[in-house]
Design a protein around this motif. Structure first.
Motif, short mmCIF file in Angstrom:
data_model
loop_
_atom_site.label_atom_id
_atom_site.label_comp_id
_atom_site.label_asym_id
_atom_site.label_seq_id
_atom_site.Cartn_x
_atom_site.Cartn_y
_atom_site.Cartn_z
N GLY A 58 24.46 29.72 48.11
CA GLY A 58 23.91 30.92 47.54
C GLY A 58 24.97 31.85 46.99
N ALA A 59 26.25 31.62 47.30
CA ALA A 59 27.31 32.47 46.77
C ALA A 59 27.68 32.01 45.36
N ARG A 60 28.25 32.93 44.57
CA ARG A 60 28.64 32.59 43.19
C ARG A 60 30.07 33.05 42.96
N LEU A 61 30.94 32.09 42.61
CA LEU A 61 32.33 32.41 42.31
C LEU A 61 32.39 33.06 40.93
N ILE A 62 33.02 34.22 40.85
CA ILE A 62 33.17 34.93 39.58
C ILE A 62 34.52 34.61 38.96
N ILE A 63 35.60 34.67 39.76
CA ILE A 63 36.93 34.34 39.27
C ILE A 63 37.82 34.00 40.46
N VAL A 64 38.79 33.12 40.21
CA VAL A 64 39.79 32.77 41.21
C VAL A 64 41.14 32.67 40.51
N ASN A 65 42.18 33.12 41.19
CA ASN A 65 43.55 32.99 40.69
C ASN A 65 44.46 33.20 41.89
N GLY A 66 45.70 32.86 41.74
CA GLY A 66 46.60 33.04 42.86
C GLY A 66 48.04 32.75 42.50
N THR A 67 48.84 32.68 43.54
CA THR A 67 50.26 32.37 43.41
C THR A 67 50.56 31.19 44.32
N ARG A 68 51.84 30.93 44.49
CA ARG A 68 52.25 29.81 45.33
C ARG A 68 51.76 29.94 46.77
N ASN A 69 51.61 31.16 47.26
CA ASN A 69 51.29 31.30 48.68
C ASN A 69 50.02 32.08 49.01
N HIS A 70 49.23 32.43 48.01
CA HIS A 70 47.94 33.05 48.33
C HIS A 70 47.00 33.00 47.12
N ILE A 71 45.73 33.20 47.40
CA ILE A 71 44.73 33.21 46.33
C ILE A 71 43.88 34.48 46.43
N HIS A 72 43.29 34.82 45.30
CA HIS A 72 42.30 35.90 45.24
C HIS A 72 41.02 35.28 44.69
N LEU A 73 39.93 35.58 45.32
CA LEU A 73 38.61 35.11 44.89
C LEU A 73 37.71 36.33 44.74
N LEU A 74 36.95 36.38 43.67
CA LEU A 74 35.89 37.37 43.55
C LEU A 74 34.59 36.59 43.61
N ILE A 75 33.83 36.87 44.64
CA ILE A 75 32.61 36.10 44.92
C ILE A 75 31.44 37.04 45.10
N SER A 76 30.34 36.70 44.47
CA SER A 76 29.08 37.37 44.74
C SER A 76 28.44 36.63 45.91
N LEU A 77 28.37 37.27 47.07
CA LEU A 77 27.96 36.57 48.28
C LEU A 77 26.47 36.31 48.41
N GLY A 78 25.66 37.19 47.90
CA GLY A 78 24.23 37.05 48.19
C GLY A 78 24.01 37.24 49.68
N LYS A 79 23.39 36.29 50.33
CA LYS A 79 23.11 36.38 51.77
C LYS A 79 23.98 35.43 52.58
N VAL A 80 25.10 35.00 52.01
CA VAL A 80 26.01 34.08 52.67
C VAL A 80 26.90 34.84 53.65
N ASP A 81 27.17 34.25 54.81
CA ASP A 81 28.07 34.83 55.79
C ASP A 81 29.51 34.60 55.32
N ILE A 82 30.29 35.68 55.19
CA ILE A 82 31.65 35.59 54.65
C ILE A 82 32.54 34.69 55.50
N GLY A 83 32.46 34.79 56.81
CA GLY A 83 33.28 33.95 57.69
C GLY A 83 32.99 32.48 57.51
N GLU A 84 31.72 32.15 57.39
CA GLU A 84 31.32 30.76 57.18
C GLU A 84 31.79 30.27 55.82
N LEU A 85 31.65 31.10 54.79
CA LEU A 85 32.08 30.72 53.45
C LEU A 85 33.58 30.47 53.40
N ILE A 86 34.38 31.38 53.97
CA ILE A 86 35.83 31.20 53.98
C ILE A 86 36.20 29.95 54.76
N GLY A 87 35.55 29.72 55.87
CA GLY A 87 35.79 28.50 56.65
C GLY A 87 35.52 27.25 55.82
#
Length: 75
Positions: A1-30
């Protein structure tokens, strides 16, 4: 149910912009960490020691901030 809007990052980390809807953030990141770890380790022996850090940061934004955050992640 989540929708990825954009992702980008560097060698050691990423940034995600996600429209979650009713998704649990901890479960999604896992799910993201598990699935991406499995994928990258199949890309070659040099990735055998890949791992994610234990934690993560998550921030909520309003609809009016989507364009600004998208631009930040893009650049």
């Amino acid at each position: 149910g989540a929708r990825l809007i954009i992702v980008n990052g560097t060698r050691n980390h990423i940034h995600l912009l996600i429209s979650l809807g009713k998704v649990d953030i901890g479960e999604l990141i896992g799910d993201i960490k598990r699935d991406s770890s499995l994928w990258i380790k199949k890309q070659g022996k040099e990735f055998g020691n890949f791992y994610w850090q234990r934690g993560y940061g998550a921030f909520s934004i309003g609809q009016s901030q989507v364009a600004t955050v998208t631009n930040y992640i893009r650049n």
